[in-house]
Design an enzyme around this catalytic site. Structure first.
Site, mmCIF file in Angstrom:
data_model
loop_
_atom_site.group_PDB
_atom_site.id
_atom_site.type_symbol
_atom_site.label_atom_id
_atom_site.label_comp_id
_atom_site.label_asym_id
_atom_site.label_seq_id
_atom_site.Cartn_x
_atom_site.Cartn_y
_atom_site.Cartn_z
ATOM 1 N N GLN A 82 -26.107 1.385 -82.548
ATOM 2 C CA GLN A 82 -27.062 2.338 -83.109
ATOM 3 C C GLN A 82 -28.466 2.080 -82.528
ATOM 4 O O GLN A 82 -28.934 0.947 -82.488
ATOM 5 C CB GLN A 82 -27.093 2.208 -84.651
ATOM 6 C CG GLN A 82 -27.929 3.260 -85.358
ATOM 7 C CD GLN A 82 -27.403 4.687 -85.166
ATOM 8 O OE1 GLN A 82 -26.207 4.914 -85.016
ATOM 9 N NE2 GLN A 82 -28.306 5.657 -85.156
ATOM 10 N N LYS A 95 -21.323 7.715 -90.176
ATOM 11 C CA LYS A 95 -20.318 7.656 -89.109
ATOM 12 C C LYS A 95 -19.064 6.934 -89.614
ATOM 13 O O LYS A 95 -17.938 7.355 -89.341
ATOM 14 C CB LYS A 95 -20.907 6.944 -87.883
ATOM 15 C CG LYS A 95 -21.981 7.773 -87.176
ATOM 16 C CD LYS A 95 -22.749 6.989 -86.112
ATOM 17 C CE LYS A 95 -23.888 7.844 -85.537
ATOM 18 N NZ LYS A 95 -24.687 7.153 -84.516
ATOM 19 N N ASP A 106 -20.592 6.969 -77.047
ATOM 20 C CA ASP A 106 -21.904 7.611 -77.170
ATOM 21 C C ASP A 106 -22.282 8.358 -75.881
ATOM 22 O O ASP A 106 -23.198 9.183 -75.887
ATOM 23 C CB ASP A 106 -22.987 6.553 -77.433
ATOM 24 C CG ASP A 106 -23.434 6.518 -78.888
ATOM 25 O OD1 ASP A 106 -23.389 7.573 -79.547
ATOM 26 O OD2 ASP A 106 -23.849 5.441 -79.347
HETATM 27 N N1 GUN Z 1 -29.817 7.006 -82.553
HETATM 28 C C1 GUN Z 1 -30.129 8.315 -82.661
HETATM 29 N N2 GUN Z 1 -29.100 9.089 -82.229
HETATM 30 C C2 GUN Z 1 -28.120 8.232 -81.851
HETATM 31 C C3 GUN Z 1 -26.808 8.432 -81.331
HETATM 32 O O1 GUN Z 1 -26.314 9.542 -81.098
HETATM 33 N N3 GUN Z 1 -26.106 7.292 -81.085
HETATM 34 C C4 GUN Z 1 -26.615 6.051 -81.294
HETATM 35 N N4 GUN Z 1 -25.857 4.992 -80.990
HETATM 36 N N5 GUN Z 1 -27.833 5.848 -81.772
HETATM 37 C C5 GUN Z 1 -28.576 6.938 -82.047
#
Ligand code: GUN
Length: 289
Positions: free
Chosen positions: A98, A54, A121
Protein backbone atom coordinates in the site's frame (compact mmCIF):
# COMPACT_ATOMS: atom_id res chain seq x y z
CA UNK A 1 -31.41 17.71 -16.72
CA UNK A 2 -28.89 16.38 -14.19
CA UNK A 3 -26.32 13.89 -15.46
CA UNK A 4 -26.77 10.13 -15.40
CA UNK A 5 -24.96 8.67 -12.41
CA UNK A 6 -22.09 6.28 -13.16
CA UNK A 7 -22.48 4.00 -10.17
CA UNK A 8 -19.20 2.24 -9.39
CA UNK A 9 -20.54 0.60 -6.26
CA UNK A 10 -23.31 -1.19 -8.17
CA UNK A 11 -21.01 -2.26 -11.00
CA UNK A 12 -18.38 -3.47 -8.54
CA UNK A 13 -21.00 -5.68 -6.86
CA UNK A 14 -21.97 -7.20 -10.21
CA UNK A 15 -18.36 -7.78 -11.28
CA UNK A 16 -17.38 -9.22 -7.90
CA UNK A 17 -20.28 -11.68 -8.10
CA UNK A 18 -19.07 -12.74 -11.58
CA UNK A 19 -15.55 -13.18 -10.27
CA UNK A 20 -16.68 -15.14 -7.21
CA UNK A 21 -18.25 -17.66 -9.57
CA UNK A 22 -15.06 -18.00 -11.60
CA UNK A 23 -12.94 -18.43 -8.47
CA UNK A 24 -15.31 -21.08 -7.12
CA UNK A 25 -15.14 -22.94 -10.44
CA UNK A 26 -11.35 -22.79 -10.50
CA UNK A 27 -11.07 -24.16 -6.97
CA UNK A 28 -13.73 -26.86 -7.46
CA UNK A 29 -11.90 -28.17 -10.53
CA UNK A 30 -8.63 -28.58 -8.65
CA UNK A 31 -7.11 -25.21 -9.51
CA UNK A 32 -5.42 -22.95 -6.99
CA UNK A 33 -7.29 -20.64 -4.65
CA UNK A 34 -5.99 -17.17 -5.59
CA UNK A 35 -4.02 -15.54 -2.78
CA UNK A 36 -3.23 -11.87 -2.21
CA UNK A 37 -0.65 -10.52 0.25
CA UNK A 38 -1.29 -6.95 1.40
CA UNK A 39 1.54 -5.06 3.08
CA UNK A 40 0.95 -1.82 4.94
CA UNK A 41 3.79 0.07 6.59
CA UNK A 42 2.61 2.48 9.29
CA UNK A 43 -0.94 3.32 10.26
CA UNK A 44 -2.18 6.12 7.98
CA UNK A 45 -5.94 6.19 8.43
CA UNK A 46 -6.71 6.27 4.70
CA UNK A 47 -4.28 3.39 3.97
CA UNK A 48 -5.78 1.31 6.78
CA UNK A 49 -9.22 1.87 5.31
CA UNK A 50 -8.11 0.95 1.77
CA UNK A 51 -6.30 -2.19 2.90
CA UNK A 52 -9.23 -3.27 5.03
CA UNK A 53 -11.56 -2.75 2.04
CA UNK A 54 -9.29 -4.84 -0.19
CA UNK A 55 -9.11 -7.70 2.33
CA UNK A 56 -12.86 -7.68 2.87
CA UNK A 57 -13.40 -7.80 -0.90
CA UNK A 58 -11.02 -10.79 -1.16
CA UNK A 59 -13.12 -12.67 1.39
CA UNK A 60 -16.30 -11.91 -0.57
CA UNK A 61 -15.01 -13.47 -3.80
CA UNK A 62 -13.13 -16.40 -2.26
CA UNK A 63 -9.59 -15.06 -2.63
CA UNK A 64 -7.26 -15.90 0.29
CA UNK A 65 -5.70 -12.80 1.83
CA UNK A 66 -2.53 -12.47 3.86
CA UNK A 67 -2.37 -9.21 5.77
CA UNK A 68 1.04 -7.88 6.78
CA UNK A 69 0.68 -4.72 8.88
CA UNK A 70 4.16 -3.42 9.70
CA UNK A 71 5.14 -0.64 12.11
CA UNK A 72 6.07 2.81 10.77
CA UNK A 73 9.65 2.17 11.97
CA UNK A 74 10.11 -0.81 9.60
CA UNK A 75 13.36 -0.41 7.68
CA UNK A 76 13.57 -0.65 3.90
CA UNK A 77 15.73 -3.78 4.27
CA UNK A 78 13.10 -5.48 6.46
CA UNK A 79 10.36 -4.64 3.97
CA UNK A 80 12.45 -5.95 1.08
CA UNK A 81 13.06 -9.21 3.00
CA UNK A 82 9.31 -9.71 3.46
CA UNK A 83 8.67 -9.05 -0.25
CA UNK A 84 11.40 -11.53 -1.17
CA UNK A 85 9.75 -14.16 1.03
CA UNK A 86 6.31 -13.52 -0.53
CA UNK A 87 7.84 -13.62 -4.04
CA UNK A 88 8.81 -17.23 -3.29
CA UNK A 89 5.56 -18.26 -1.57
CA UNK A 90 3.45 -20.38 -3.93
CA UNK A 91 0.20 -19.65 -2.06
CA UNK A 92 0.64 -15.90 -2.74
CA UNK A 93 -0.22 -15.02 -6.34
CA UNK A 94 -0.44 -11.28 -5.90
CA UNK A 95 1.49 -8.83 -3.73
CA UNK A 96 0.41 -5.28 -3.02
CA UNK A 97 2.38 -2.76 -1.03
CA UNK A 98 0.00 0.00 0.00
CA UNK A 99 1.32 3.45 -0.98
CA UNK A 100 2.41 5.95 0.18
CA UNK A 101 5.26 4.47 2.18
CA UNK A 102 6.94 6.35 5.03
CA UNK A 103 9.57 8.85 3.81
CA UNK A 104 12.57 6.75 4.89
CA UNK A 105 11.60 4.07 2.35
CA UNK A 106 12.29 4.48 -1.37
CA UNK A 107 9.02 3.58 -3.13
CA UNK A 108 10.63 2.90 -6.49
CA UNK A 109 13.03 0.36 -4.95
CA UNK A 110 10.11 -1.40 -3.26
CA UNK A 111 7.97 -1.42 -6.41
CA UNK A 112 10.86 -2.98 -8.36
CA UNK A 113 11.34 -5.65 -5.66
CA UNK A 114 7.90 -7.20 -6.23
CA UNK A 115 8.17 -10.10 -8.70
CA UNK A 116 6.62 -8.75 -11.95
CA UNK A 117 4.36 -11.80 -12.32
CA UNK A 118 2.94 -11.12 -8.81
CA UNK A 119 2.65 -7.34 -9.32
CA UNK A 120 -1.16 -7.17 -9.30
CA UNK A 121 -0.98 -3.39 -8.79
CA UNK A 122 0.71 -3.10 -12.19
CA UNK A 123 3.26 -0.60 -10.85
CA UNK A 124 6.46 -2.49 -11.75
CA UNK A 125 8.29 -0.88 -14.70
CA UNK A 126 8.17 -4.23 -16.52
CA UNK A 127 4.35 -4.22 -16.38
CA UNK A 128 4.12 -0.55 -17.32
CA UNK A 129 6.51 -1.25 -20.19
CA UNK A 130 4.43 -4.20 -21.39
CA UNK A 131 1.37 -1.95 -21.46
CA UNK A 132 3.28 0.71 -23.41
CA UNK A 133 4.47 -1.99 -25.83
CA UNK A 134 0.87 -3.04 -26.48
CA UNK A 135 1.12 -6.45 -24.75
CA UNK A 136 -0.15 -5.77 -21.22
CA UNK A 137 0.21 -8.30 -18.39
CA UNK A 138 -1.00 -6.49 -15.26
CA UNK A 139 -2.48 -3.02 -15.73
CA UNK A 140 -2.85 -0.69 -12.74
CA UNK A 141 -6.21 -1.18 -11.04
CA UNK A 142 -7.58 2.37 -11.17
CA UNK A 143 -7.11 2.77 -14.96
CA UNK A 144 -8.65 -0.68 -15.50
CA UNK A 145 -11.56 0.31 -13.26
CA UNK A 146 -12.14 3.54 -15.19
CA UNK A 147 -12.14 1.62 -18.49
CA UNK A 148 -14.67 -0.90 -17.12
CA UNK A 149 -16.91 1.91 -15.82
CA UNK A 150 -17.01 3.36 -19.34
CA UNK A 151 -17.45 0.03 -21.13
CA UNK A 152 -20.18 -1.28 -18.85
CA UNK A 153 -22.10 2.00 -19.01
CA UNK A 154 -21.99 1.83 -22.82
CA UNK A 155 -19.95 5.01 -23.13
CA UNK A 156 -18.44 5.01 -26.63
CA UNK A 157 -14.65 5.07 -26.30
CA UNK A 158 -13.51 4.42 -29.87
CA UNK A 159 -12.91 7.74 -31.60
CA UNK A 160 -13.87 9.74 -28.50
CA UNK A 161 -11.84 12.71 -27.35
CA UNK A 162 -10.60 11.78 -23.88
CA UNK A 163 -8.90 14.35 -21.68
CA UNK A 164 -7.11 13.02 -18.60
CA UNK A 165 -6.14 15.69 -16.08
CA UNK A 166 -3.23 14.21 -14.13
CA UNK A 167 -0.05 12.48 -15.31
CA UNK A 168 0.78 10.13 -12.44
CA UNK A 169 2.44 6.78 -13.04
CA UNK A 170 -0.38 5.09 -11.13
CA UNK A 171 -3.35 6.63 -12.97
CA UNK A 172 -2.83 9.25 -15.71
CA UNK A 173 -0.06 7.62 -17.72
CA UNK A 174 -1.36 4.02 -17.73
CA UNK A 175 -4.93 5.19 -18.37
CA UNK A 176 -3.77 7.13 -21.43
CA UNK A 177 -1.94 4.02 -22.73
CA UNK A 178 -4.99 1.83 -22.07
CA UNK A 179 -7.55 4.07 -23.80
CA UNK A 180 -5.35 4.64 -26.87
CA UNK A 181 -4.76 0.92 -27.47
CA UNK A 182 -6.23 -0.65 -30.57
CA UNK A 183 -9.42 -2.64 -30.01
CA UNK A 184 -12.25 -2.88 -27.50
CA UNK A 185 -12.04 -0.30 -24.74
CA UNK A 186 -9.45 1.65 -26.71
CA UNK A 187 -9.10 3.61 -29.95
CA UNK A 188 -9.67 6.93 -28.16
CA UNK A 189 -7.92 10.19 -28.98
CA UNK A 190 -6.21 10.89 -25.68
CA UNK A 191 -4.86 14.14 -24.30
CA UNK A 192 -3.00 14.14 -20.99
CA UNK A 193 -3.20 17.52 -19.28
CA UNK A 194 -2.10 18.61 -15.82
CA UNK A 195 -2.00 21.54 -13.45
CA UNK A 196 0.76 23.21 -15.52
CA UNK A 197 -1.10 22.92 -18.83
CA UNK A 198 -1.80 26.26 -20.51
CA UNK A 199 -5.52 27.03 -20.92
CA UNK A 200 -6.65 23.92 -19.03
CA UNK A 201 -10.37 24.87 -19.30
CA UNK A 202 -9.97 25.19 -23.08
CA UNK A 203 -8.50 21.67 -23.20
CA UNK A 204 -11.04 20.05 -20.87
CA UNK A 205 -13.97 21.65 -22.73
CA UNK A 206 -12.90 19.66 -25.80
CA UNK A 207 -13.43 16.35 -24.00
CA UNK A 208 -16.19 13.86 -24.74
CA UNK A 209 -14.81 11.93 -21.75
CA UNK A 210 -13.10 13.93 -19.00
CA UNK A 211 -11.10 12.07 -16.34
CA UNK A 212 -10.04 14.08 -13.30
CA UNK A 213 -7.04 12.50 -11.58
CA UNK A 214 -4.95 15.23 -10.06
CA UNK A 215 -5.86 14.98 -6.39
CA UNK A 216 -7.14 18.52 -5.87
CA UNK A 217 -10.63 18.70 -4.37
CA UNK A 218 -13.23 20.45 -6.53
CA UNK A 219 -10.65 21.50 -9.18
CA UNK A 220 -12.88 20.64 -12.15
CA UNK A 221 -15.65 23.24 -12.27
CA UNK A 222 -18.76 23.37 -14.46
CA UNK A 223 -17.22 25.88 -16.91
CA UNK A 224 -14.49 23.32 -17.71
CA UNK A 225 -16.97 20.70 -18.94
CA UNK A 226 -18.61 20.41 -22.35
CA UNK A 227 -22.38 19.98 -22.06
CA UNK A 228 -23.21 16.27 -22.27
CA UNK A 229 -19.65 15.09 -21.56
CA UNK A 230 -18.94 11.99 -19.46
CA UNK A 231 -17.00 12.94 -16.32
CA UNK A 232 -15.03 10.38 -14.30
CA UNK A 233 -13.68 11.54 -10.93
CA UNK A 234 -10.62 9.64 -9.74
CA UNK A 235 -9.84 12.06 -6.90
CA UNK A 236 -9.98 10.75 -3.34
CA UNK A 237 -8.66 13.36 -0.96
CA UNK A 238 -9.34 12.55 2.70
CA UNK A 239 -10.88 15.38 4.73
CA UNK A 240 -10.14 16.14 8.40
CA UNK A 241 -13.46 14.54 9.40
CA UNK A 242 -12.66 11.27 7.59
CA UNK A 243 -14.70 11.73 4.38
CA UNK A 244 -13.36 11.39 0.84
CA UNK A 245 -13.74 14.22 -1.66
CA UNK A 246 -13.21 14.11 -5.41
CA UNK A 247 -11.52 16.43 -7.91
CA UNK A 248 -14.85 17.46 -9.46
CA UNK A 249 -17.31 20.07 -8.19
CA UNK A 250 -19.99 17.36 -8.32
CA UNK A 251 -23.14 19.41 -7.59
CA UNK A 252 -22.48 21.97 -10.33
CA UNK A 253 -20.82 19.72 -12.89
CA UNK A 254 -23.71 17.25 -12.77
CA UNK A 255 -25.96 20.02 -14.17
CA UNK A 256 -23.74 20.23 -17.29
CA UNK A 257 -22.39 16.72 -17.82
CA UNK A 258 -24.22 13.86 -19.54
CA UNK A 259 -22.94 11.31 -17.04
CA UNK A 260 -20.77 11.57 -13.94
CA UNK A 261 -19.18 9.28 -11.37
CA UNK A 262 -19.50 10.27 -7.71
CA UNK A 263 -16.93 10.20 -4.89
CA UNK A 264 -17.28 8.00 -2.96
CA UNK A 265 -19.02 5.21 -4.86
CA UNK A 266 -17.51 5.75 -8.31
CA UNK A 267 -13.97 4.74 -9.22
CA UNK A 268 -12.94 3.55 -5.71
CA UNK A 269 -14.98 0.31 -5.61
CA UNK A 270 -13.85 -0.43 -9.18
CA UNK A 271 -10.17 -0.11 -8.24
CA UNK A 272 -10.65 -2.78 -5.57
CA UNK A 273 -12.58 -4.98 -7.99
CA UNK A 274 -9.81 -4.82 -10.59
CA UNK A 275 -7.27 -5.79 -7.94
CA UNK A 276 -9.31 -8.94 -7.37
CA UNK A 277 -9.43 -9.57 -11.13
CA UNK A 278 -5.67 -9.14 -11.43
CA UNK A 279 -5.11 -11.52 -8.50
CA UNK A 280 -7.33 -14.15 -10.11
CA UNK A 281 -5.42 -13.72 -13.38
CA UNK A 282 -2.12 -13.98 -11.50
CA UNK A 283 -3.21 -17.34 -10.09
CA UNK A 284 -4.06 -18.52 -13.61
CA UNK A 285 -0.76 -17.32 -15.08
CA UNK A 286 1.23 -18.91 -12.26
CA UNK A 287 -0.61 -22.24 -12.36
CA UNK A 288 0.21 -22.58 -16.06
CA UNK A 289 3.86 -22.19 -15.11
N1 GUN B 1 -2.35 4.01 -2.85
C1 GUN B 1 -3.28 4.70 -3.54
N2 GUN B 1 -3.78 3.94 -4.55
C2 GUN B 1 -3.14 2.75 -4.48
C3 GUN B 1 -3.23 1.55 -5.25
O1 GUN B 1 -3.98 1.41 -6.22
N3 GUN B 1 -2.41 0.54 -4.84
C4 GUN B 1 -1.55 0.66 -3.80
N4 GUN B 1 -0.76 -0.38 -3.50
N5 GUN B 1 -1.45 1.77 -3.08
C5 GUN B 1 -2.24 2.80 -3.42
Amino acid sequence: MPARLIDGRALAAVMQAELAQRVAEQVSTGGPRPGLAAIQVGSRQDSTRYVRGKIRACEKVGIASFHHPLPESTSQAELLRLIEKLNGDASVHGILVQLPLPPHIDESVVIRAVAPHKDVDGFHPENLGLLAAGTPRFVACTPLGVQQLLLRHDVPIAGAKVVIVGRSTIVGKPLALLLMRKGEGGDATVTVAHSRSRDLPGITRGADILVAALGQPGYITADMVKPGAVVIDVGTTPTADGRLVGDVDFDRVREVAGAISPVPGGVGPMTITMLLYNTHRASQIQSVG
